[in-house]
Design a protein around this motif. Structure first.
Motif, PDB file in Angstrom:
ATOM      1  N   ASP A  23       0.838  -1.196   0.000  1.00 18.88           N
ATOM      2  CA  ASP A  23       0.000   0.000   0.000  1.00 18.88           C
ATOM      3  C   ASP A  23       0.873   1.245   0.000  1.00 18.88           C
ATOM      4  OD1 ASP A  23      -2.498  -1.344   0.073  1.00 18.88           O
ATOM      5  OD2 ASP A  23      -2.178  -1.754   2.198  1.00 18.88           O
ATOM      6  N   ASP A  24       0.385   2.265  -0.695  1.00 21.84           N
ATOM      7  CA  ASP A  24       1.116   3.523  -0.788  1.00 21.84           C
ATOM      8  C   ASP A  24       0.105   4.649  -0.663  1.00 21.84           C
ATOM      9  OD1 ASP A  24       2.693   5.681  -1.394  1.00 21.84           O
ATOM     10  OD2 ASP A  24       3.588   4.790  -3.169  1.00 21.84           O
ATOM     11  N   ASP A  25       0.156   5.376   0.437  1.00 22.79           N
ATOM     12  CA  ASP A  25      -0.806   6.446   0.656  1.00 22.79           C
ATOM     13  C   ASP A  25      -0.193   7.835   0.499  1.00 22.79           C
ATOM     14  OD1 ASP A  25       0.741   6.461   2.902  1.00 22.79           O
ATOM     15  OD2 ASP A  25      -0.903   6.275   4.329  1.00 22.79           O
ATOM     16  N   ALA A  26       0.871   7.930  -0.284  1.00 23.12           N
ATOM     17  CA  ALA A  26       1.583   9.197  -0.444  1.00 23.12           C
ATOM     18  C   ALA A  26       0.735  10.275  -1.113  1.00 23.12           C
ATOM     19  CB  ALA A  26       2.866   8.982  -1.247  1.00 23.12           C
ATOM     20  N   ARG A  27      -0.261   9.893  -1.915  1.00 23.52           N
ATOM     21  CA  ARG A  27      -1.033  10.891  -2.646  1.00 23.52           C
ATOM     22  C   ARG A  27      -2.518  10.903  -2.259  1.00 23.52           C
ATOM     23  NH1 ARG A  27       0.548  10.504  -8.849  1.00 23.52           N
ATOM     24  NH2 ARG A  27      -0.555  12.479  -8.859  1.00 23.52           N
ATOM     25  N   VAL A  28      -2.826  10.418  -1.088  1.00 26.19           N
ATOM     26  CA  VAL A  28      -4.219  10.362  -0.644  1.00 26.19           C
ATOM     27  C   VAL A  28      -4.828  11.765  -0.633  1.00 26.19           C
ATOM     28  CG1 VAL A  28      -5.720   9.850   1.310  1.00 26.19           C
ATOM     29  CG2 VAL A  28      -3.940   8.247   0.649  1.00 26.19           C
ATOM     30  N   ASP A  29      -4.051  12.759  -0.227  1.00 21.42           N
ATOM     31  CA  ASP A  29      -4.547  14.136  -0.165  1.00 21.42           C
ATOM     32  C   ASP A  29      -4.959  14.650  -1.545  1.00 21.42           C
ATOM     33  OD1 ASP A  29      -4.033  14.094   2.522  1.00 21.42           O
ATOM     34  OD2 ASP A  29      -2.152  15.179   2.379  1.00 21.42           O
ATOM     35  N   GLU A  30      -4.414  14.076  -2.594  1.00 19.77           N
ATOM     36  CA  GLU A  30      -4.728  14.492  -3.959  1.00 19.77           C
ATOM     37  C   GLU A  30      -5.895  13.695  -4.547  1.00 19.77           C
ATOM     38  OE1 GLU A  30      -1.202  14.591  -6.445  1.00 19.77           O
ATOM     39  OE2 GLU A  30       0.011  14.981  -4.675  1.00 19.77           O
ATOM     40  N   GLY A  31      -6.517  12.834  -3.742  1.00 17.65           N
ATOM     41  CA  GLY A  31      -7.644  12.053  -4.222  1.00 17.65           C
ATOM     42  C   GLY A  31      -7.244  10.851  -5.042  1.00 17.65           C
ATOM     43  N   VAL A  32      -6.152  10.204  -4.659  1.00 18.57           N
ATOM     44  CA  VAL A  32      -5.646   9.041  -5.390  1.00 18.57           C
ATOM     45  C   VAL A  32      -5.512   7.864  -4.442  1.00 18.57           C
ATOM     46  CG1 VAL A  32      -3.707   8.109  -6.694  1.00 18.57           C
ATOM     47  CG2 VAL A  32      -4.349  10.488  -6.991  1.00 18.57           C
ATOM     48  N   LYS A  33      -6.055   6.721  -4.831  1.00 22.30           N
ATOM     49  CA  LYS A  33      -5.791   5.461  -4.132  1.00 22.30           C
ATOM     50  C   LYS A  33      -4.742   4.745  -4.962  1.00 22.30           C
ATOM     51  CE  LYS A  33      -9.930   4.026  -1.744  1.00 22.30           C
ATOM     52  NZ  LYS A  33     -10.925   2.958  -1.649  1.00 22.30           N
ATOM     53  N   ARG A  34      -3.748   4.162  -4.309  1.00 27.78           N
ATOM     54  CA  ARG A  34      -2.736   3.445  -5.085  1.00 27.78           C
ATOM     55  C   ARG A  34      -2.051   2.374  -4.261  1.00 27.78           C
ATOM     56  NH1 ARG A  34       2.299   7.476  -6.437  1.00 27.78           N
ATOM     57  NH2 ARG A  34       3.287   7.369  -4.432  1.00 27.78           N
TER      58      ARG A  34
END
Length: 51
Positions: A23-34
């Motif tokens: 799991d990578d939550d580095a861009r959660v603030d930008e509205g991205v799940k990855r």
């Protein structure tokens, strides 16, 4: 590259097949799940879904 929809279903399927998902939550603030995984050849495969 194409757009991915249903990333949670893909993640669940990969886990069911005993594939290690990171799991990578580095861009959660930008509205991205990855998440990403490493293939047998050492490549990092990254999967993103814009929310």
């Amino acid at each position: 590259m194409g757009e991915l929809q249903g990333i949670e279903a893909l993640r669940a399927y990969l886990l069911q097949k005993n594939i290690n998902v990171i799991d990578d939550d580095a861009r959660v603030d930008e509205g991205v799940k990855r998440f990403y995984l490493n293939d047998p050849f050492g490549n990092r495969l990254e999967f993103l879904e814009w929310l």
